[in-house]
Design a protein around this motif. Structure first.
Motif, mmCIF file in Angstrom:
data_model
loop_
_atom_site.group_PDB
_atom_site.id
_atom_site.type_symbol
_atom_site.label_atom_id
_atom_site.label_comp_id
_atom_site.label_asym_id
_atom_site.label_seq_id
_atom_site.Cartn_x
_atom_site.Cartn_y
_atom_site.Cartn_z
ATOM 1 N N ALA A 59 1.203 -1.155 -0.260
ATOM 2 C CA ALA A 59 -0.059 -0.145 -0.203
ATOM 3 C C ALA A 59 1.159 1.322 0.019
ATOM 4 O O ALA A 59 0.874 2.052 0.971
ATOM 5 N N ASP A 61 2.311 4.956 -1.965
ATOM 6 C CA ASP A 61 1.948 5.885 -2.707
ATOM 7 C C ASP A 61 3.513 6.883 -3.161
ATOM 8 O O ASP A 61 4.032 6.972 -2.684
ATOM 9 N N ASN A 91 -6.918 -0.837 6.487
ATOM 10 C CA ASN A 91 -6.135 -0.248 5.148
ATOM 11 C C ASN A 91 -6.802 -1.634 4.268
ATOM 12 O O ASN A 91 -5.868 -0.576 2.412
ATOM 13 N N GLU A 92 -7.134 -1.779 3.527
ATOM 14 C CA GLU A 92 -7.463 -2.338 2.741
ATOM 15 C C GLU A 92 -7.946 -2.670 1.242
ATOM 16 O O GLU A 92 -7.268 -2.292 0.083
ATOM 17 N N ALA A 93 -8.169 -1.321 1.483
ATOM 18 C CA ALA A 93 -8.839 -0.304 0.369
ATOM 19 C C ALA A 93 -7.993 0.132 -0.982
ATOM 20 O O ALA A 93 -7.828 0.541 -2.562
ATOM 21 N N ASN A 94 -6.424 0.164 0.042
ATOM 22 C CA ASN A 94 -5.305 1.047 -0.051
ATOM 23 C C ASN A 94 -4.551 -0.155 -1.322
ATOM 24 O O ASN A 94 -3.200 0.324 -1.425
ATOM 25 N N ASN A 95 -4.636 -1.274 -0.570
ATOM 26 C CA ASN A 95 -3.300 -2.805 -0.906
ATOM 27 C C ASN A 95 -3.085 -2.701 -2.367
ATOM 28 O O ASN A 95 -4.600 -2.448 -3.363
#
Length: 881
Positions: A59, A61, A91-95
């Motif tokens: 995750a 950026d 934070n799964e959505a950003n994996n």
């Protein structure tokens, strides 16, 4: 205070009394003329430390990638190795799935940022460990053998059911069924139908004949990837199968080709940990091809732990070496990359597996117990190092024998509990690795963590944590400089060890007959090879150094002018054969040829016998120092470390001839001419200190004669105070400035100081008179017991950072007549703050999967930790020289 002296009294060469603290500064802290000056080797990028870089959930950026890499570069890290692992809760959505287009985009951005910051980019060849993922089909996964062992009496059997336990049936496949009896081994696989054996014995078999039936089942899918990242979850590959490995690597290759992403500098492989993988579908064919007989005809002997077991283990080792290690390295080379590999844990001869890659890597696991004077201890919060000096030498041996320039190390794994590892605790274990031959260290490790994530940020489950969120990060650049200076020397020149030692792998393979697989892991070598470990430690105590060699590599060794020479051109003075001497006939014959050509061959470790071929190092035999010697175009250079509880003040000869010599201090970069005469070299190392010595074949006027300098010494001036104590870069904030009548640590001063992490600034003044200054060459400042590192300023001038024992710095010319301000900035550990968070119930353990555990891999909290001393924990003294 205890000292170690040579048989020749130091006083016969230096006619004065030498205080215990200060003799080292005769050698290491006196200035000398530029005509005698020698310079440090020009450091390469590889001389800087590297780190394993955990990507939690991948995750990442761009903004935080840039910030993290800039921080690493600014603090002295020269390489990062991307290892994607499990993510962060919530934070799964950003994996980012491994090898997806987005993941490859982040990799390309990271490559660009690394180029801009002068950082080498490496990556693991997968996520977590070992190699595996969702693209690995069941039939190419790691597998084990299941034996169904039964019997019948008579000349036939009908409907004999052959089946494995129910839990294994879904993923098991019958491979072969053998019947044994009357000195016969018969393959009856074709007589099995629907899981039942119906078979009639050969004509003439009696009704009372006894037959043993062994059915061989292959159970696939015995392991999934540990600590896998999103997109990397799945089965572990069959490392013994060439096609399975090729298909696995091809999948990774396709992602690079699809996205036109450049390959990394280095592909990495962690230690072999597939403990249940005892088989591969082609084992019967491969065994017969390599060992010259059919394994299936000798399964009873295999299960009984007889000689067939050794052949089975050797065959698995061959397959791992050829089908995995060599193929993986060839694949990387085709793409312009190199490989770095931890061979330990594998069932193969470790030397061969280390030799098959570009950078062999050893691993430290725990904290070594040296008894170094003044080194902080933390009872109950550390674990004993499973890797000793003999274990550290496997990877360097392969590098030395094969002419590879680098040996790396996974460094500082689980020295202590989280948040309790100091810089001072790092140095001794690293010094031991350096003395074993490591010259390219990697931290284990550093977590990518978003800059603004609430402290302590993202954490890997095992320490050490070398990251911007750890308080040791503030003074870490001084540790990084130490590493770079040491490695600049250790990467220069050629290895100059005395002997080759034939690794007695066949003796090891004969052990533990009760189980099939033998793994040469760092955790098991103490029980698998205690005799070999003793041999290596005896060689070291006798004053010699050695490299291990395998039978394969020994076959390429020649003898020239009485010296053994490897294919890579490395020279040795003899070969030591420990253990039983069990080896193939062709290896025995080759050793006989070497001996006939004049090579020294030894079958026991007797110091007097070894002296027939080599000269021992008195710095080892008389002083107990750890050291490694390398040759260079102008002479030799040594790395020496005093890892004993004793201060060393002595004069000893070296094992090599020299006409000049210079000391290099890797802590501060100082160079100083050595003091020596026909009797030997003055050597002075306090407990915990290390130095580099460079010798020269020709005189260059650098050295000092023994009577060239006889400075006067004092016991020093104590700095009683009063002291002021304020704080900077601390969290939580400590608003108060304290006035201290005498020095003390700050965790007991008030509630805010008790839980803060950061830097305390101790300030005092000292007045020096004309009498104090007169006749003084210089001053040292002895900080005593520092918790945990300290930057020192005198009259506003920075004189150095003391981060390792002994906590002593040279004041240089900063002190003057009259009033002098002493400012000491001490940075503590984050232990007190993390314990406070646990007492308050703050949910900072937010990682998925194993999350954060203790040194015994148990879930834990730190709420009951006693306050850890923070600051200056003893008096501070000025010492005149």
């Amino acid at each position: 205070m205890k000292h170690v002296f040579s048989l020749r009294s130091i006083s016969s060469l230096i006619n004065r009394s030498i205080p215990s603290l200060s003799l080292s500064f005769i050698i290491f802290h006196l200035s000398f003329s530029p005509a005698g000056a020698q310079s440090w080797p020009t450091p390469t990028a590889e001389a800087k430390p590297g780190t394993r870089w955990w990507w939690l959930g991948s995750a990442v950026d761009k903004e935080n990638l840039q910030w993290n890499l800039q921080e690493y570069a600014k603090h002295g890290i020269g390489a990062v190795e991307i290892t994607p692992i499990y993510g962060v809760q919530g934070n799964e959505a950003n994996n980012i799935p491994y090898l997806s287009d987005k993941w490859m985009e982040m990799l390309r951005y990271t490559q660009e940022q690394c180029r801009q910051n002068g950082i080498e980019l490496d990556m693991a060849t997968g996520t977590g460990w070992p190699f595996g993922g969702p693209w690995v089909p069941l039939e190419e996964s790691a597998c084990k053998v299941l034996f169904v062992d039964t019997a019948f009496t008579g000349n036939s059997v009908e409907g004999l059911r052959l089946e494995v336990p129910e839990r294994d049936r879904k993923y098991s496949r019958l491979q072969k069924v053998m019947v044994y009896g009357e000195d016969k081994a018969i393959d009856v696989t074709a007589a099995v139908g629907d899981g039942q054996l119906t078979w009639t014995a050969p004509q003439g078999t009696g009704d009372s004949s006894k037959w043993r039936v062994i059915a061989v089942f292959v159970r696939y899918g015995v392991m999934k990837v540990k600590r896998a990242a999103p997109g990397g979850e799945g089965l572990v590959i069959d490392h013994f199968d060439r096609q399975a490995v090729a298909n696995y690597l091809r999948h990774i290759e396709q992602a690079f080709e699809r996205t036109k992403t450049p390959y990394p500098h280095t592909f990495f492989n962690d230690s072999y940990e597939v403990s249940d993988a005892t088989w591969t579908p082609t084992l019967f064919e491969e065994f017969e091809k390599r060992r010259g007989y059919k394994l299936e005809e000798h399964l009873p002997e295999l299960l009984a732990g007889q000689s067939t077991l050794v052949d089975y283990r050797e065959t698995l080792g061959d397959l791992l070496l050829e089908n995995f290690t060599e193929q993986w390295t060839a694949w990387a080379h085709r793409h312009g990359a190199i490989t770095r590999n931890q061979a330990h844990g594998s069932p193969a001869n470790l030397i061969d597996c280390y030799a098959a890659v570009d950078i062999p890597e050893i691993e430290g696991f725990g904290l070594s117990e040296f008894g170094i004077k003044g080194l902080r201890t933390d009872p109950g919060k550390t674990r004993k190092n499973d890797s000793d000096y003999s274990m550290f030498k496997y990877a360097p041996s392969a590098a030395h024998v094969c002419g590879k320039p680098y040996t790396s190390s996974e460094t500082f794994t689980w020295l202590t509990e989280h948040f309790r590892t100091s810089l001072s605790q790092l140095k001794p274990d690293l010094d031991l690795m350096f003395c074993a031959g490591v010259n390219r260290m990697f931290f284990h490790g550093t977590c990518y963590s978003p800059r603004n994530d609430e402290w302590p940020g993202w954490k890997f489950y095992a320490s050490i944590d070398m990251s911007p969120t750890n308080t040791i990060w503030r003074d870490a650049p001084y540790f990084m400089q130490y590493v770079e200076r040491c490695q600049s020397f250790l990467q220069w020149g050629q290895p100059d060890n005395d002997f080759l030692v034939l690794l007695p792998v066949r003796d090891m393979w004969q052990k533990n007959p009760g189980r099939l697989l033998m793994q040469f892991s760092i955790h098991a070598m103490g029980s698998l090879a205690p005799e070999f470990i003793k041999t290596i430690l005896d060689i070291d105590r006798a004053g010699f150094d050695c490299d291990y060699i395998s039978e394969r590599l020994l076959m390429g060794v020649t003898c020239r002018d009485g010296m053994l020479v490897t294919k890579a051109g490395t020279h040795y003075k003899g070969l030591i054969i420990p253990g039983s001497g069990n080896m193939p006939e062709n290896v025995k014959a080759h050793i006989g040829q070497l001996k006939a050509q004049g090579a020294h061959i030894f079958y026991n470790i007797d110091a007097a016998t070894l002296r027939q071929a080599a000269t021992p190092e008195a710095i080892k035999t008389e002083c107990g120092l750890k050291a490694i010697r390398r040759s260079n175009p102008t002479g030799y250079h040594y790395f020496m470390a005093n890892l004993t509880p004793d201060d060393i003040n002595t004069i000893e000869p070296l094992a090599v001839d020299f006409k000049d010599a210079v000391w290099f201090n890797p802590l501060n970069g100082d160079t100083t001419p050595a003091t020596f005469d026909q009797h030997g070299l003055v050597i002075s190392l306090r407990s915990g200190e290390s130095r580099i010595l460079q010798t020269f074949n020709e005189a260059n006027g650098a050295h000092k004669s023994h009577d060239s300098h006889t400075p006067q010494w004092t016991d020093g001036i104590s700095l009683p105070g009063p002291w002021t104590l304020s704080f900077t870069e601390e969290a939580p904030k400590v608003e108060k400035t304290f006035t201290l009548d005498k020095l003390q640590t700050w965790e007991t001063l008030d509630e805010s100081a008790a839980v803060t992490m950061g830097t305390g600034i101790y300030t005092t003044h000292v007045r020096l008179s004309e009498k104090d200054i007169k006749g003084t060459t210089g001053w040292l400042i002895d900080l005593g017991d520092v918790r945990e590192s300290a930057r020192v300023y005198i009259n506003g001038e920075f004189i150095g950072c003391a981060w390792s024992v002994p906590f002593v710095l040279d004041c240089k010319n900063a002190l003057k007549k009259g009033d002098n301000e002493i400012r000491i900035e001490v940075t503590n550990l984050p232990a007190n703050r993390i314990a406070d968070l646990d007492r308050k119930g703050v949910k900072w353990r937010k990682m998925e999967e194993i999350n954060v555990v203790d040194i015994n891999y148990k879930k834990t909290t730190y709420n009951e930790w006693e306050p850890v001393p923070s600051g200056l924990n003893s008096e501070v003294r000025l010492i005149k020289y």
